[in-house]
Write a protein that holds these residues in place. Structure first.
Motif, short mmCIF file in Angstrom:
data_model
loop_
_atom_site.label_atom_id
_atom_site.label_comp_id
_atom_site.label_asym_id
_atom_site.label_seq_id
_atom_site.Cartn_x
_atom_site.Cartn_y
_atom_site.Cartn_z
N GLN A 43 75.07 -84.18 82.41
CA GLN A 43 75.07 -83.01 81.53
C GLN A 43 74.02 -81.97 81.90
O GLN A 43 73.91 -80.88 81.28
CB GLN A 43 74.60 -83.28 80.08
N VAL A 139 82.16 -89.86 67.26
CA VAL A 139 81.02 -90.00 67.95
C VAL A 139 80.15 -90.88 67.51
O VAL A 139 80.28 -91.65 66.32
CB VAL A 139 80.41 -88.41 67.60
N MET A 140 78.92 -91.11 68.15
CA MET A 140 78.06 -92.46 67.81
C MET A 140 77.50 -92.37 66.36
O MET A 140 77.50 -93.33 65.88
CB MET A 140 77.03 -92.33 69.10
N ARG A 141 77.11 -91.09 65.95
CA ARG A 141 76.39 -91.10 64.93
C ARG A 141 77.19 -91.31 63.70
O ARG A 141 76.74 -91.53 62.39
CB ARG A 141 75.87 -89.72 64.56
N SER A 163 73.74 -97.02 70.38
CA SER A 163 74.19 -96.73 71.60
C SER A 163 74.18 -97.67 72.40
O SER A 163 75.14 -97.96 73.55
CB SER A 163 72.94 -95.60 71.93
N ARG A 180 85.30 -85.91 74.86
CA ARG A 180 83.86 -85.17 74.54
C ARG A 180 84.15 -84.23 73.24
O ARG A 180 85.07 -83.68 73.12
CB ARG A 180 83.29 -84.41 75.71
N ASP A 181 83.08 -84.38 72.20
CA ASP A 181 83.08 -83.46 71.10
C ASP A 181 81.61 -82.79 71.36
O ASP A 181 80.62 -83.10 71.03
CB ASP A 181 82.79 -84.08 69.90
N ARG A 183 78.73 -81.97 73.62
CA ARG A 183 77.89 -82.98 74.64
C ARG A 183 78.12 -84.40 74.27
O ARG A 183 78.02 -85.24 74.79
CB ARG A 183 76.67 -82.63 74.59
N ASP A 184 78.69 -84.71 72.81
CA ASP A 184 78.85 -86.17 72.58
C ASP A 184 80.13 -86.69 72.85
O ASP A 184 81.03 -86.32 72.90
CB ASP A 184 78.79 -85.84 71.04
N ARG A 185 79.94 -88.22 73.37
CA ARG A 185 81.00 -88.70 73.78
C ARG A 185 81.85 -89.15 72.39
O ARG A 185 81.03 -89.55 71.21
CB ARG A 185 80.63 -89.95 74.40
#
Length: 369
Positions: A43, A139-141, A163, A180-181, A183-185
């Motif tokens: 990134q 996304v992870m969050r 993560s 990707r959203d 920078r988020d995977r």
């Protein structure tokens, strides 16, 4: 067994040709990924994200970064272990995923620690799979952290439970990156992302991956430097070779030997596979280079993110430049010439700099010497 005798020029041309940096450019992004085997997804965007910069070096201004984003979102390309790959190569990782964290009886202590940690957090693993089954990709969050045993590390991953668990679940082949959203995977069930193809046995898969890697690099050591995600060695792939003035043996792809060479000028990313192996860079290209982003300013020779400059089969200098998107400019602070450029070479280098600025859609600003 055949032992090929190469000059350093032969070796350089082999490497440049394999990395699709000759005057015969590839046609599109998929030919680039297929030819290079992988695109490292990083990134850092001091100039442009690495995968985009590598693609531009091969395709020129016709390349649109949206092509990569769209290909990942539609699974025409896949991201695994920090690298963009063709979907058909995933079959070469399935057996390794099934054997995670290592083959029975061969696991190391750190692998056993990872296995035990995942087992201790079985509830969280199942929660994540169920949430993805219902609502993925996410996304992870957006995923639950119900870990009962936190991840402990002396590094930045300490207490980053979700993560770390996602990383191990990806290594196990349970989840996959769906795009990707920003920078988020985006994460989803691997069964929705990966092609439904049978696994290739581990040993055979390793040989095929070695062969693909050597084809993309042209010339490699049998055993190279450690490189997370994608090695930089060839194992027993190809045939033996020696390079004049360089100690030890190499492995080469014999199908790439003896081909005509027509070079060009190119500006490449510091993370480009052509230059990533700094030892090979010194031995074959006789090019002195380090990525200096982690050095104090006063100790930098070429700049924070200096880009190597290729001309034909030689690396001849470094470009110290930055894309300042807020200001709308591509600022060139210096062009470091390892040896004084001829007028022809200087003109070719500056054409590439102008093309890079146009591709970035930024105004070119060159600092006065």
């Amino acid at each position: 067994m055949t032992l090929h005798q190469l000059s350093k020029r032969d070796a350089r041309r082999l490497a440049v040709r394999a990395q699709l940096l000759t005057s015969e450019r590839p046609d599109d992004l998929f030919e680039v990924v297929g030819g290079l085997n992988v695109l490292q997804y990083d990134q850092t965007a001091y100039v442009a994200p690495n995968a985009d910069l590598v693609a531009w070096s091969r395709l020129g201004s016709s390349y649109d970064p949206e092509e990569l984003a769209d290909a990942l979102a539609t699974q025409q390309l896949l991201e695994l272990r920090g690298f963009v790959r063709l979907p058909e190569t995933l079959a070469l990782f399935r057996a390794e995923m099934a054997a995670w964290p290592g083959a029975d009886g061969e696991s190391l202590d750190w692998q056993e620690y990872r296995r035990d940690w995942v087992q201790a957090n079985e509830g969280c693993r199942l929660d994540i799979l169920e949430r993805l089954r219902q609502d993925g990709p996410l996304v992870m969050r957006e995923l639950p952290d119900t870990c009962v045993r936190p991840w402990k590390s002396s590094g930045w991953t300490n207490n980053r439970n979700v993560s770390q668990l996602l990383e191990f679940m990806m290594q196990r082949g349970e989840v996959a990156i769906a795009g990707r959203d920003g920078r988020d995977r985006l994460w989803d069930l691997a069964s929705r992302i990966y092609p439904d193809e049978p696994a290739v046995p581990i040993e055979e898969a390793g040989r095929l991956r070695d062969r693909q890697r050597l084809r993309s690099m042209g010339i490699l050591r049998a055993k190279g430097p450690a490189c997370p995600g994608e090695p930089l060695d060839a194992g027993e792939a190809g045939e033996r070779a020696v390079v004049d003035g360089v100690r030890g043996e190499w492995r080469v792809d014999p199908e790439l030997l003896g081909q005509p060479f027509s070079g060009r000028t190119a500006i490449v990313s510091p993370l480009d596979r052509l230059v990533y192996d700094r030892k090979r860079l010194t031995e074959i290209f006789e090019f002195d280079y380090q990525l200096e982003m982690y050095k104090p300013v006063a100790k930098r020779r070429w700049g924070y993110f200096a880009l190597p400059i290729l001309h034909n089969d030689r690396l001849i200098g470094k470009l110290d430049a930055q894309a300042d998107r807020k200001a709308g400019i591509f600022r060139v602070d210096a062009v470091h010439e390892d040896e004084p450029f001829s007028k022809t070479v200087s003109a070719a280098v500056h054409r590439e700099i102008r093309d890079l600025a146009r591709w970035l859609r930024l105004e070119l600003v060159v600092k006065a010497a």
